[in-house]
Design a protein around this motif. Structure first.
Motif, PDB file in Angstrom:
ATOM      1  N   GLY A  18       0.736  -1.222  -0.141  1.00 57.73           N
ATOM      2  CA  GLY A  18      -0.296  -0.232   0.041  1.00 57.73           C
ATOM      3  C   GLY A  18       0.547   1.232  -0.443  1.00 57.73           C
ATOM      4  O   GLY A  18       2.273   1.146   0.283  1.00 57.73           O
ATOM      5  N   LEU A  19       0.431   1.960  -0.907  1.00 59.94           N
ATOM      6  CA  LEU A  19       1.401   3.689  -0.897  1.00 59.94           C
ATOM      7  C   LEU A  19       0.421   4.338  -1.006  1.00 59.94           C
ATOM      8  O   LEU A  19      -0.267   4.647  -2.037  1.00 59.94           O
ATOM      9  CB  LEU A  19       2.342   3.186  -2.102  1.00 59.94           C
ATOM     10  CG  LEU A  19       3.383   4.462  -2.377  1.00 59.94           C
ATOM     11  CD1 LEU A  19       3.640   5.207  -1.600  1.00 59.94           C
ATOM     12  CD2 LEU A  19       3.431   4.747  -3.819  1.00 59.94           C
ATOM     13  N   VAL A  20       0.116   5.276  -0.337  1.00 55.24           N
ATOM     14  CA  VAL A  20      -0.063   6.682   0.199  1.00 55.24           C
ATOM     15  C   VAL A  20       0.719   7.846  -1.035  1.00 55.24           C
ATOM     16  O   VAL A  20       1.906   8.150  -0.053  1.00 55.24           O
ATOM     17  CB  VAL A  20      -1.181   7.133   1.052  1.00 55.24           C
ATOM     18  CG1 VAL A  20      -1.644   9.021   0.693  1.00 55.24           C
ATOM     19  CG2 VAL A  20      -1.619   6.119   1.552  1.00 55.24           C
ATOM     20  N   ARG A  21       0.693   8.330  -2.259  1.00 51.52           N
ATOM     21  CA  ARG A  21       1.543   9.412  -2.700  1.00 51.52           C
ATOM     22  C   ARG A  21       0.653  10.389  -3.094  1.00 51.52           C
ATOM     23  O   ARG A  21      -0.378  10.680  -4.076  1.00 51.52           O
ATOM     24  CB  ARG A  21       2.108   8.887  -4.055  1.00 51.52           C
ATOM     25  CG  ARG A  21       3.501   9.658  -3.940  1.00 51.52           C
ATOM     26  CD  ARG A  21       4.229   9.431  -5.187  1.00 51.52           C
ATOM     27  NE  ARG A  21       5.040   8.717  -4.640  1.00 51.52           N
ATOM     28  CZ  ARG A  21       5.749   8.017  -5.050  1.00 51.52           C
ATOM     29  NH1 ARG A  21       6.070   7.688  -6.478  1.00 51.52           N
ATOM     30  NH2 ARG A  21       7.082   7.413  -5.008  1.00 51.52           N
ATOM     31  N   GLY A  22       0.966  11.883  -1.989  1.00 54.97           N
ATOM     32  CA  GLY A  22      -0.377  12.841  -2.534  1.00 54.97           C
ATOM     33  C   GLY A  22      -1.661  12.735  -2.070  1.00 54.97           C
ATOM     34  O   GLY A  22      -1.948  12.079  -1.037  1.00 54.97           O
ATOM     35  N   GLY A  49      -9.728   1.807   2.770  1.00 58.26           N
ATOM     36  CA  GLY A  49      -8.763   2.454   2.183  1.00 58.26           C
ATOM     37  C   GLY A  49      -8.649   4.276   2.343  1.00 58.26           C
ATOM     38  O   GLY A  49      -8.298   5.314   3.135  1.00 58.26           O
ATOM     39  N   ALA A  50     -10.297   3.936   2.023  1.00 56.24           N
ATOM     40  CA  ALA A  50     -10.496   5.228   1.531  1.00 56.24           C
ATOM     41  C   ALA A  50     -11.566   6.007   2.932  1.00 56.24           C
ATOM     42  O   ALA A  50     -10.906   6.989   3.515  1.00 56.24           O
ATOM     43  CB  ALA A  50     -12.263   5.650   1.054  1.00 56.24           C
ATOM     44  N   LEU A  51     -11.773   5.733   3.935  1.00 61.05           N
ATOM     45  CA  LEU A  51     -12.142   4.969   4.836  1.00 61.05           C
ATOM     46  C   LEU A  51     -11.313   6.167   6.363  1.00 61.05           C
ATOM     47  O   LEU A  51     -11.335   6.265   7.221  1.00 61.05           O
ATOM     48  CB  LEU A  51     -12.902   4.242   5.695  1.00 61.05           C
ATOM     49  CG  LEU A  51     -14.487   3.744   5.241  1.00 61.05           C
ATOM     50  CD1 LEU A  51     -14.622   2.864   5.918  1.00 61.05           C
ATOM     51  CD2 LEU A  51     -14.969   5.111   5.502  1.00 61.05           C
ATOM     52  N   HIS A  52      -9.546   5.377   5.755  1.00 61.27           N
ATOM     53  CA  HIS A  52      -8.835   6.207   6.768  1.00 61.27           C
ATOM     54  C   HIS A  52      -7.421   6.401   6.359  1.00 61.27           C
ATOM     55  O   HIS A  52      -7.420   6.748   7.114  1.00 61.27           O
ATOM     56  CB  HIS A  52      -8.179   4.291   7.218  1.00 61.27           C
ATOM     57  CG  HIS A  52      -8.407   3.305   7.497  1.00 61.27           C
ATOM     58  ND1 HIS A  52      -8.897   3.547   9.111  1.00 61.27           N
ATOM     59  CD2 HIS A  52      -9.324   2.553   7.502  1.00 61.27           C
ATOM     60  CE1 HIS A  52      -9.720   2.613   9.906  1.00 61.27           C
ATOM     61  NE2 HIS A  52     -10.198   1.909   9.131  1.00 61.27           N
ATOM     62  N   PHE A  53      -7.850   6.746   4.824  1.00 59.19           N
ATOM     63  CA  PHE A  53      -6.970   7.917   3.960  1.00 59.19           C
ATOM     64  C   PHE A  53      -8.109   8.659   3.724  1.00 59.19           C
ATOM     65  O   PHE A  53      -8.156   8.856   2.417  1.00 59.19           O
ATOM     66  CB  PHE A  53      -5.646   7.711   3.228  1.00 59.19           C
ATOM     67  CG  PHE A  53      -4.895   6.089   3.789  1.00 59.19           C
ATOM     68  CD1 PHE A  53      -3.980   7.170   4.495  1.00 59.19           C
ATOM     69  CD2 PHE A  53      -5.373   4.830   3.838  1.00 59.19           C
ATOM     70  CE1 PHE A  53      -2.967   6.159   5.311  1.00 59.19           C
ATOM     71  CE2 PHE A  53      -4.479   4.013   4.621  1.00 59.19           C
ATOM     72  CZ  PHE A  53      -3.252   4.548   5.005  1.00 59.19           C
ATOM     73  N   ASP A  55      -7.657  11.920   3.067  1.00 60.57           N
ATOM     74  CA  ASP A  55      -7.323  13.273   1.679  1.00 60.57           C
ATOM     75  C   ASP A  55      -6.777  12.053   0.346  1.00 60.57           C
ATOM     76  O   ASP A  55      -6.828  12.968  -0.716  1.00 60.57           O
ATOM     77  CB  ASP A  55      -5.821  13.393   2.458  1.00 60.57           C
ATOM     78  CG  ASP A  55      -5.956  14.751   3.071  1.00 60.57           C
ATOM     79  OD1 ASP A  55      -7.077  15.329   3.611  1.00 60.57           O
ATOM     80  OD2 ASP A  55      -4.978  15.224   4.305  1.00 60.57           O
ATOM     81  N   ALA A  56      -6.813  11.119   0.550  1.00 61.17           N
ATOM     82  CA  ALA A  56      -6.359  10.301  -0.756  1.00 61.17           C
ATOM     83  C   ALA A  56      -8.322  10.733  -1.877  1.00 61.17           C
ATOM     84  O   ALA A  56      -9.360   9.923  -1.185  1.00 61.17           O
ATOM     85  CB  ALA A  56      -6.714   8.872  -0.669  1.00 61.17           C
ATOM     86  N   THR A  57      -8.013  10.972  -3.241  1.00 65.61           N
ATOM     87  CA  THR A  57      -9.335  11.149  -4.034  1.00 65.61           C
ATOM     88  C   THR A  57      -8.987  10.338  -5.299  1.00 65.61           C
ATOM     89  O   THR A  57     -10.263   9.681  -5.494  1.00 65.61           O
ATOM     90  CB  THR A  57      -9.488  12.450  -4.798  1.00 65.61           C
ATOM     91  OG1 THR A  57      -8.271  12.425  -5.119  1.00 65.61           O
ATOM     92  CG2 THR A  57      -9.040  13.371  -3.694  1.00 65.61           C
ATOM     93  N   GLU A  58      -8.318   9.483  -5.353  1.00 63.99           N
ATOM     94  CA  GLU A  58      -7.984   8.854  -6.733  1.00 63.99           C
ATOM     95  C   GLU A  58      -7.470   6.827  -4.982  1.00 63.99           C
ATOM     96  O   GLU A  58      -6.846   7.322  -4.825  1.00 63.99           O
ATOM     97  CB  GLU A  58      -6.783   8.849  -7.167  1.00 63.99           C
ATOM     98  CG  GLU A  58      -7.317  10.331  -8.055  1.00 63.99           C
ATOM     99  CD  GLU A  58      -6.213  10.839  -8.966  1.00 63.99           C
ATOM    100  OE1 GLU A  58      -5.749  10.194  -9.721  1.00 63.99           O
ATOM    101  OE2 GLU A  58      -6.241  12.232  -9.227  1.00 63.99           O
TER     102      GLU A  58
END
Length: 126
Positions: A18-22, A49-53, A55-58
């Motif tokens: 898993g990776l969050v970038r921007g 992932g959407a519930l926990h991150f 700021d992620a939109t994609e």
């Protein structure tokens, strides 16, 4: 639908990568079996992932099929996840009802013939 200690969880998941970038969350899951069309696990990863991150939109959720050297999965926006969440939630609610009532209707699947030990089931081939 919230974080808890492993032993306190009802549904658990371990993400291979898993990776969050921007604003982008990427989730990859390596698979050793034959490729299948079922995207449920990737969908579950994306929704959680959407519930926990927040700021992620994609979201990019992929299976990497090692033997076939093939990648399947999807990419979508946060707004596309609501129907997926509703479908998963409905499935989980049905599982909860079955668990609470201890009524599990037999349903044929890929594990029936070789792996299932329930010889009372009409689908048992063992």
């Amino acid at each position: 639908w919230k974080r808890c200690a492993w032993e306190d969880g009802v549904g658990r998941m371990i993400v291979d990568f898993g990776l969050v970038r921007g604003k982008v969350l990427k989730i990859w899951d390596w698979k050793t079996g034959k490729p299948k069309d079922d995207q449920t696990q990737c969908q579950f990863y994306a929704v959680v992932g959407a519930l926990h991150f927040k700021d992620a939109t994609e979201f990019s959720a992929k299976y990497i099929w090692l033997k076939e050297k093939k990648i399947t999965g999807f990419e979508m926006k946060r707004t596309d996840l609501l129907p997926i969440y509703k479908n998963l939630r409905s499935r989980i609610d049905r599982m909860r009802v079955a668990y609470d009532s201890e009524v599990f209707s037999p349903r044929r699947n890929g594990l029936c013939r070789k792996w299932c030990k329930n010889t009372n089931c009409t689908h048992c081939g063992g």
